[in-house]
Write a protein that holds these residues in place. Structure first.
Motif, PDB file in Angstrom:
ATOM      1  N   ASP A  99       0.846  -1.193   0.000  1.00  0.00           N
ATOM      2  CA  ASP A  99       0.000   0.000   0.000  1.00  0.00           C
ATOM      3  C   ASP A  99       0.883   1.246   0.000  1.00  0.00           C
ATOM      4  OD1 ASP A  99      -2.297   1.539   0.042  1.00  0.00           O
ATOM      5  OD2 ASP A  99      -2.865   1.042   2.081  1.00  0.00           O
ATOM      6  N   THR A 100       1.865   1.281   0.903  1.00  0.00           N
ATOM      7  CA  THR A 100       2.819   2.389   0.950  1.00  0.00           C
ATOM      8  C   THR A 100       3.999   2.002   1.828  1.00  0.00           C
ATOM      9  OG1 THR A 100       3.004   4.790   1.178  1.00  0.00           O
ATOM     10  CG2 THR A 100       1.914   3.637   2.959  1.00  0.00           C
ATOM     11  N   VAL A 101       5.056   2.782   1.724  1.00  0.00           N
ATOM     12  CA  VAL A 101       6.224   2.639   2.590  1.00  0.00           C
ATOM     13  C   VAL A 101       6.445   3.985   3.252  1.00  0.00           C
ATOM     14  CG1 VAL A 101       8.702   2.171   2.693  1.00  0.00           C
ATOM     15  CG2 VAL A 101       7.274   0.919   1.070  1.00  0.00           C
ATOM     16  N   VAL A 102       6.542   3.985   4.577  1.00  0.00           N
ATOM     17  CA  VAL A 102       6.850   5.221   5.285  1.00  0.00           C
ATOM     18  C   VAL A 102       8.364   5.330   5.393  1.00  0.00           C
ATOM     19  CG1 VAL A 102       4.670   5.248   6.557  1.00  0.00           C
ATOM     20  CG2 VAL A 102       6.664   4.148   7.564  1.00  0.00           C
ATOM     21  N   ASN A 103       8.854   6.515   5.655  1.00  0.00           N
ATOM     22  CA  ASN A 103      10.293   6.746   5.723  1.00  0.00           C
ATOM     23  C   ASN A 103      10.921   5.854   6.799  1.00  0.00           C
ATOM     24  OD1 ASN A 103      12.879   7.701   5.768  1.00  0.00           O
ATOM     25  ND2 ASN A 103      12.331   9.822   6.162  1.00  0.00           N
ATOM     26  N   PRO A 104      11.775   4.907   6.394  1.00  0.00           N
ATOM     27  CA  PRO A 104      12.358   3.996   7.381  1.00  0.00           C
ATOM     28  C   PRO A 104      13.479   4.619   8.217  1.00  0.00           C
ATOM     29  CG  PRO A 104      13.154   3.462   5.189  1.00  0.00           C
ATOM     30  CD  PRO A 104      12.145   4.563   5.026  1.00  0.00           C
ATOM     31  N   ASP A 105      14.003   5.784   7.795  1.00  0.00           N
ATOM     32  CA  ASP A 105      15.070   6.439   8.553  1.00  0.00           C
ATOM     33  C   ASP A 105      14.538   6.903   9.904  1.00  0.00           C
ATOM     34  OD1 ASP A 105      16.736   6.067   6.388  1.00  0.00           O
ATOM     35  OD2 ASP A 105      16.365   8.071   5.569  1.00  0.00           O
ATOM     36  N   ILE A 122      -3.544   6.029  12.908  1.00  0.00           N
ATOM     37  CA  ILE A 122      -2.279   5.856  13.602  1.00  0.00           C
ATOM     38  C   ILE A 122      -1.322   6.962  13.153  1.00  0.00           C
ATOM     39  CG2 ILE A 122      -2.526   3.372  13.937  1.00  0.00           C
ATOM     40  CD1 ILE A 122      -0.738   2.900  11.506  1.00  0.00           C
ATOM     41  N   VAL A 123      -0.259   7.138  13.901  1.00  0.00           N
ATOM     42  CA  VAL A 123       0.764   8.113  13.553  1.00  0.00           C
ATOM     43  C   VAL A 123       2.115   7.481  13.881  1.00  0.00           C
ATOM     44  CG1 VAL A 123       0.702   9.269  15.813  1.00  0.00           C
ATOM     45  CG2 VAL A 123       1.451  10.534  13.809  1.00  0.00           C
ATOM     46  N   MET A 124       3.131   7.781  13.049  1.00  0.00           N
ATOM     47  CA  MET A 124       4.470   7.313  13.383  1.00  0.00           C
ATOM     48  C   MET A 124       4.904   8.000  14.668  1.00  0.00           C
ATOM     49  SD  MET A 124       6.476   7.112   9.736  1.00  0.00           S
ATOM     50  CE  MET A 124       8.045   7.029  10.548  1.00  0.00           C
ATOM     51  N   ALA A 125       5.600   7.258  15.516  1.00  0.00           N
ATOM     52  CA  ALA A 125       6.021   7.803  16.806  1.00  0.00           C
ATOM     53  C   ALA A 125       7.513   7.583  17.008  1.00  0.00           C
ATOM     54  CB  ALA A 125       5.242   7.125  17.933  1.00  0.00           C
ATOM     55  N   ASN A 126       8.137   8.514  17.725  1.00  0.00           N
ATOM     56  CA  ASN A 126       9.541   8.328  18.065  1.00  0.00           C
ATOM     57  C   ASN A 126       9.640   7.528  19.365  1.00  0.00           C
ATOM     58  OD1 ASN A 126       9.049  10.156  20.168  1.00  0.00           O
ATOM     59  ND2 ASN A 126       9.876  11.894  19.037  1.00  0.00           N
ATOM     60  N   ALA A 132       5.475  11.672  15.024  1.00  0.00           N
ATOM     61  CA  ALA A 132       6.557  12.119  14.148  1.00  0.00           C
ATOM     62  C   ALA A 132       6.127  12.126  12.684  1.00  0.00           C
ATOM     63  CB  ALA A 132       7.774  11.221  14.347  1.00  0.00           C
ATOM     64  N   SER A 133       4.817  12.117  12.415  1.00  0.00           N
ATOM     65  CA  SER A 133       4.344  12.112  11.032  1.00  0.00           C
ATOM     66  C   SER A 133       2.909  12.625  10.993  1.00  0.00           C
ATOM     67  CB  SER A 133       4.376  10.697  10.447  1.00  0.00           C
ATOM     68  OG  SER A 133       3.327   9.908  10.993  1.00  0.00           O
ATOM     69  N   ASP A 134       2.398  12.772   9.777  1.00  0.00           N
ATOM     70  CA  ASP A 134       0.978  13.061   9.606  1.00  0.00           C
ATOM     71  C   ASP A 134       0.189  11.816   9.984  1.00  0.00           C
ATOM     72  OD1 ASP A 134       1.507  15.608   8.646  1.00  0.00           O
ATOM     73  OD2 ASP A 134       1.523  14.966   6.553  1.00  0.00           O
ATOM     74  N   ASP A 135      -1.108  11.995  10.218  1.00  0.00           N
ATOM     75  CA  ASP A 135      -1.976  10.867  10.525  1.00  0.00           C
ATOM     76  C   ASP A 135      -2.047   9.908   9.338  1.00  0.00           C
ATOM     77  OD1 ASP A 135      -2.488  12.057  12.941  1.00  0.00           O
ATOM     78  OD2 ASP A 135      -4.520  12.680  12.441  1.00  0.00           O
ATOM     79  N   ILE A 136      -2.147   8.619   9.651  1.00  0.00           N
ATOM     80  CA  ILE A 136      -2.362   7.580   8.651  1.00  0.00           C
ATOM     81  C   ILE A 136      -3.690   6.925   9.003  1.00  0.00           C
ATOM     82  CG2 ILE A 136      -1.518   5.421   7.657  1.00  0.00           C
ATOM     83  CD1 ILE A 136       1.309   6.270   8.709  1.00  0.00           C
ATOM     84  N   GLU A 137      -4.699   7.107   8.144  1.00  0.00           N
ATOM     85  CA  GLU A 137      -6.014   6.523   8.406  1.00  0.00           C
ATOM     86  C   GLU A 137      -6.174   5.269   7.565  1.00  0.00           C
ATOM     87  OE1 GLU A 137     -10.786   7.549   8.509  1.00  0.00           O
ATOM     88  OE2 GLU A 137      -9.344   9.154   8.076  1.00  0.00           O
ATOM     89  N   ILE A 138      -6.380   4.153   8.237  1.00  0.00           N
ATOM     90  CA  ILE A 138      -6.624   2.875   7.572  1.00  0.00           C
ATOM     91  C   ILE A 138      -8.114   2.603   7.703  1.00  0.00           C
ATOM     92  CG2 ILE A 138      -6.109   0.415   7.548  1.00  0.00           C
ATOM     93  CD1 ILE A 138      -3.337   1.209   8.752  1.00  0.00           C
ATOM     94  N   ALA A 139      -8.788   2.509   6.547  1.00  0.00           N
ATOM     95  CA  ALA A 139     -10.253   2.438   6.546  1.00  0.00           C
ATOM     96  C   ALA A 139     -10.747   1.376   5.573  1.00  0.00           C
ATOM     97  CB  ALA A 139     -10.834   3.805   6.164  1.00  0.00           C
TER      98      ALA A 139
END
Length: 153
Positions: A99-105, A122-126, A132-139
């Protein structure tokens, strides 16, 4: 002897009755089956039950927590334990594939922002648990009949 026979019958029927009818037990069973989808050693916990607008069960989501409320793996299972959506660290998959790849760094994990009947955010978290990112809505996509990231045109 009769008391012993009655005791055995009681124990047998009690165990048979409690089998898999307990929802918490069923979630535990499903979560154990999820481990086969990922690297060994992942411990999954029930996350969210997803239902359609007319209250039909779409799937159950499970996550592998790294620390407190931060997880790095998620899977949505259908009623036959089929994989409907999967998040494996920085890669997110639909039933059709990537579906997508988020920045792995610097990737650490995700945390839950909100949950709805047929979606969650969900949101990427440190490491500190900060977003640490915009919201990701899985629907649930009602036209395609699958889970995917909700994209705003």
């Amino acid at each position: 002897m009769r008391n012993f026979t009655c005791l055995l019958a009681f124990v047998f029927f009690s165990c048979a009755k409690n089998g898999n009818s307990n929802p918490a037990r069923q979630n535990e069973i499903n979560a154990k089956g999820v481990d086969k989808q990922f690297d060994s050693g992942s411990q999954f916990a029930f996350f969210h039950e997803l239902k359609s607008n007319d209250s039909v069960l779409l799937g159950k989501a499970y996550v592998a927590y790294k620390k407190d409320s931060i997880f790095d793996r998620l899977i949505i299972l259908g009623d036959k334990n089929d994989t409907l959506y999967k998040v494996d660290k920085s890669k997110l998959f639909t039933v059709e594939g990537l579906d997508t790849v988020v920045n792995p760094d610097g990737f650490y994990g995700y945390k839950s922002v909100s949950k709805g009947n047929d979606h969650f955010v969900i949101v990427m978290a440190n490491k500190d648990g900060n977003g640490a990112s915009d919201d990701i809505e899985i629907a649930w996509n009602y036209e395609k009949k699958c889970f995917e990231i909700l994209r705003i045109p």
